[in-house]
Design an enzyme around this catalytic site. Sequence first.
Site, PDB file in Angstrom:
ATOM      1  N   PHE A   9       3.077  29.166  25.192  1.00  0.00           N
ATOM      2  CA  PHE A   9       3.912  29.267  24.001  1.00  0.00           C
ATOM      3  C   PHE A   9       5.385  29.083  24.353  1.00  0.00           C
ATOM      4  CE2 PHE A   9       0.313  31.989  22.598  1.00  0.00           C
ATOM      5  CZ  PHE A   9       0.056  31.428  21.350  1.00  0.00           C
ATOM      6  N   ASP A  10       6.063  28.291  23.553  1.00  0.00           N
ATOM      7  CA  ASP A  10       7.520  28.351  23.514  1.00  0.00           C
ATOM      8  C   ASP A  10       7.889  29.701  22.896  1.00  0.00           C
ATOM      9  OD1 ASP A  10      10.287  27.500  23.390  1.00  0.00           O
ATOM     10  OD2 ASP A  10       9.949  27.067  21.267  1.00  0.00           O
ATOM     11  N   ASN A  11       9.154  30.083  22.973  1.00  0.00           N
ATOM     12  CA  ASN A  11       9.583  31.372  22.423  1.00  0.00           C
ATOM     13  C   ASN A  11      10.284  31.194  21.085  1.00  0.00           C
ATOM     14  OD1 ASN A  11      10.694  33.935  21.947  1.00  0.00           O
ATOM     15  ND2 ASN A  11      12.454  33.494  23.234  1.00  0.00           N
ATOM     16  N   VAL A 216       2.086  25.135  22.650  1.00  0.00           N
ATOM     17  CA  VAL A 216       2.497  25.444  21.281  1.00  0.00           C
ATOM     18  C   VAL A 216       4.022  25.545  21.253  1.00  0.00           C
ATOM     19  CG1 VAL A 216       2.238  26.996  19.312  1.00  0.00           C
ATOM     20  CG2 VAL A 216       0.367  26.771  20.972  1.00  0.00           C
TER      21      VAL A 216
END
Length: 266
Positions: A9-11, A216
């Site tokens: 995941f990106d943040n 994502v």
Amino acid sequence: MMTKKAIVFDNSGTLIERFRVIKDVSTGELITHINSLDLIDSCLNAALVVLQFNTNRLKELDPNTLISDFVLENNIDFDISYYSTDVSKEEITAILEKDTAVIKDITDTFPLLKESVPNMELCNGSAVIIDIAEERIAYTITSAGHLFSGVKDTIAKLQDKNIDVFIASGDRSGAIKHLADITGVPESHAFATASTHRKAEIVANLQDEGYKVMMVGDGPNDILAFEQADSAVLTTEQKDGDFPDKLKGYADFVIEDISEVLQIDF
């Protein structure tokens, strides 16, 4: 033998609903309606430089202290997390050494940010956009946010399915460590100040370890990781982006809520 699976995941904009205040150093204008990555993409020679310190430290300083003096005299580390033209840390240091932007150019953003995020869960910290051609700090950025509502539950359910969860973000290390703590992601699985190329490298390294990987993300700094991943998911839950067709073209799936990743078979 069951294939190992991982989700990266990106943040900001993916796990965290972000709020960002940008100050134009030359005009003093405070900007909230422009994405910093879009701002960099609109420039021919610009770099986003993430400063590795707790932003609250700035409240104790003389507001007219040069940002360069604070960074260099305190050995504050920094990382280049996004750029429109290639640049080295040595070149950025040389620009900082002669820049005249001051601490007030960062702290001026605090009241508006606090107003936008009264129940702040995560302070991603401060960054500057360097105009490489003009050799100066063109903008300062302060950002914060809170988790999208389904994040903790989604991560717990992925882990219950034996899917390993990772975070790869351009944000500062302290913020990403805190994010890992509050979401239940192992700290060893959380990568901070990850540039566009670094995100793709993280995905590739996991694939080399035998993982099938889903990436994502929500922005142009995720494109190389999208291309590398086995499945690419663009999330549009952050409502302040227009998510251009170019970005959608790199995604296998487009979702509006983070929990939708639970229904994607990869």
